[in-house]
Design an enzyme around this catalytic site. Structure first.
Site, PDB file in Angstrom:
ATOM      1  N   CYS A   1      54.243  27.344  57.656  1.00  0.00           N
ATOM      2  CA  CYS A   1      53.713  28.617  58.424  1.00  0.00           C
ATOM      3  C   CYS A   1      52.389  28.731  58.076  1.00  0.00           C
ATOM      4  O   CYS A   1      52.281  28.769  56.731  1.00  0.00           O
ATOM      5  CB  CYS A   1      54.736  29.649  58.399  1.00  0.00           C
ATOM      6  SG  CYS A   1      54.218  31.235  58.983  1.00  0.00           S
TER       7      CYS A   1
ATOM      8  N   CYS B   1      50.972  31.984  58.304  1.00  0.00           N
ATOM      9  CA  CYS B   1      50.708  33.392  58.194  1.00  0.00           C
ATOM     10  C   CYS B   1      50.366  34.113  56.983  1.00  0.00           C
ATOM     11  O   CYS B   1      50.595  33.210  55.949  1.00  0.00           O
ATOM     12  CB  CYS B   1      52.156  34.076  58.591  1.00  0.00           C
ATOM     13  SG  CYS B   1      53.404  34.349  57.505  1.00  0.00           S
TER      14      CYS B   1
ATOM     15  N   ASP C   1      58.202  41.812  75.618  1.00  0.00           N
ATOM     16  CA  ASP C   1      57.770  42.845  74.698  1.00  0.00           C
ATOM     17  C   ASP C   1      59.483  42.951  74.152  1.00  0.00           C
ATOM     18  O   ASP C   1      60.369  42.768  74.810  1.00  0.00           O
ATOM     19  CB  ASP C   1      57.358  44.077  75.082  1.00  0.00           C
ATOM     20  CG  ASP C   1      58.462  44.980  75.711  1.00  0.00           C
ATOM     21  OD1 ASP C   1      58.933  45.956  74.907  1.00  0.00           O
ATOM     22  OD2 ASP C   1      58.672  45.058  76.746  1.00  0.00           O
TER      23      ASP C   1
ATOM     24  N   ASP D   1      54.294  51.907  78.293  1.00  0.00           N
ATOM     25  CA  ASP D   1      55.362  52.027  78.942  1.00  0.00           C
ATOM     26  C   ASP D   1      55.396  53.353  79.424  1.00  0.00           C
ATOM     27  O   ASP D   1      55.010  54.528  78.973  1.00  0.00           O
ATOM     28  CB  ASP D   1      56.777  51.765  78.064  1.00  0.00           C
ATOM     29  CG  ASP D   1      57.786  51.436  78.910  1.00  0.00           C
ATOM     30  OD1 ASP D   1      57.916  51.670  80.008  1.00  0.00           O
ATOM     31  OD2 ASP D   1      59.046  51.494  78.251  1.00  0.00           O
TER      32      ASP D   1
ATOM     33  N   CYS E   1      53.182  33.784  54.110  1.00  0.00           N
ATOM     34  CA  CYS E   1      53.809  32.165  53.781  1.00  0.00           C
ATOM     35  C   CYS E   1      52.546  31.690  52.950  1.00  0.00           C
ATOM     36  O   CYS E   1      52.837  30.851  52.159  1.00  0.00           O
ATOM     37  CB  CYS E   1      54.058  31.450  54.904  1.00  0.00           C
ATOM     38  SG  CYS E   1      55.636  32.160  55.687  1.00  0.00           S
TER      39      CYS E   1
END
Length: 345
Positions: free
Chosen positions: A282, A284, A243, A61, A287
């Site tokens: 999930c 991930c 974002d 940014d 999890c």
């Protein structure tokens, strides 16, 4: 794009963790990294890719939003902005050219143009003058980017400069500004100045106005947005890139996003002896290994690991959301996914 403002995800996540979340692009901030540790130091250490050990794409940014959020600590001129550092109060000047040079030192793959993010609401005459100045700054950013020989010589190729559309919530100002910046034939375009006080309906209406004038063959980026529901609704309106600090910030406060039950406050008493993972189904890292009861315990005990696990899961959820959107567009089931996400609390 996962927000790594100061070359790290808030919540004790490293670039290695980003790989586990399915992150495609990391977003870092020009303003913060210019002030600390300094863009020249980062350049000497191989740019952000070498500094934070992230081999994927990086968007920086321009620093405009952070500078303009300083309110009483800055002064805007045609040449650029004078502002006081939020760290030690020292006076600093940043021009469009400075912003591009700093981003070149950071070694980003996508550079955002220097712009002014106006408050909502703001008087129309001021917004019009601001958009004119932002356009002139964009022209200067493009000229400076072409001068940065190092950008063209980087092994990854020339960094892309993306322009930013502004205009508060005035439809004709937004449309006019988008038409003008589209003529500059940049690599991509963003819609800025939203999610800063307007209603959700105003945000959607503004996107619909601007989208009509955005090049169809260039990436479209909505800055700073948002909830899962915002994302699917904005994809439906033509947006490609997003974002937002929300998944990490909410995770640090114990809010966990799930496909099975919507959002959960993991600190609630009802999870004290819950042996289920945060989100059934999930995949991930969190999890696969930990229970709701354990994560709740970590928050209650003030252990930083609780924040880290919640943030890691939330970033995975958001990146999986984007993956599901891409796949649903390809197989024609986007509207079904849109309804599913909008039904999540």
């Amino acid at each position: 794009m996962n927000v790594a403002t100061q070359a790290a995800i808030k919540g004790a996540l490293s670039s290695h963790d980003l790989l586990d979340t399915g992150c495609q692009v990391a977003l870092c901030n020009t303003y913060h990294l210019h002030l600390r540790p300094g863009d020249e130091l980062i350049s000497r250490m191989g740019g952000l890719h070498g500094f934070m050990k992230w081999n994927g794409p990086i968007l920086t940014d321009s620093g405009g939003f952070q500078i303009f959020s300083l309110a009483g600590l800055r002064k805007i001129t045609e040449e650029g902005v004078f502002f006081n550092s939020h760290i030690d109060g020292r006076k600093i000047f940043m021009s469009p050219e400075d912003s591009i040079r700093i981003q070149a030192n950071l070694g980003s793959d996508i550079m955002m143009a220097f712009d002014e993010c106006v408050q909502i609401p703001s008087p129309r005459p001021y917004v019009e003058r601001s958009c004119e100045r932002t356009y002139r700054w964009l022209v200067r950013c493009k000229e400076e980017a072409s001068k940065q020989k190092r950008l063209a010589e980087r092994e990854t190729g020339e960094a892309a400069l993306w322009g930013i559309n502004q205009g508060a919530v005035y439809p004709d100002v937004r449309a006019s500004h988008m038409k003008r910046i589209a003529e500059l034939d940049l690599k991509g375009y963003a819609i800025g100045g939203l999610a800063v006080g307007e209603t959700t309906r105003q945000m959607y209406d503004t996107i619909e106005v601007v989208e009509e004038h955005m090049p169809e063959d260039k990436p479209r980026y909505l800055m700073g947005v948002g909830t899962p529901q915002n994302i699917v609704e904005c994809v439906a309106r033509g947006i490609d890139f997003f974002d937002c600090v929300m998944p990490a910030r909410n995770g640090r406060h114990g809010k966990i996003y799930t496909w099975s039950e919507g959002s959960l406050n993991i600190k609630n008493e009802r999870f004290a002896d819950d042996e289920n993972p945060p989100d059934s189904g999930c995949k991930c890292p969190v999890c696969r290994s930990f229970t709701r009861a354990y994560i709740r315990h970590l928050f209650k005990a003030g252990e930083m690991l609780g924040l880290r696990l919640a943030v890691l899961h939330n970033l995975y959820f958001y990146n999986e959301l984007m993956e599901r959107i891409r796949l649903s567009i390809e197989d024609g089931t986007f509207e079904q996914l849109r309804r599913q996400v909008n039904e999540l609390e």
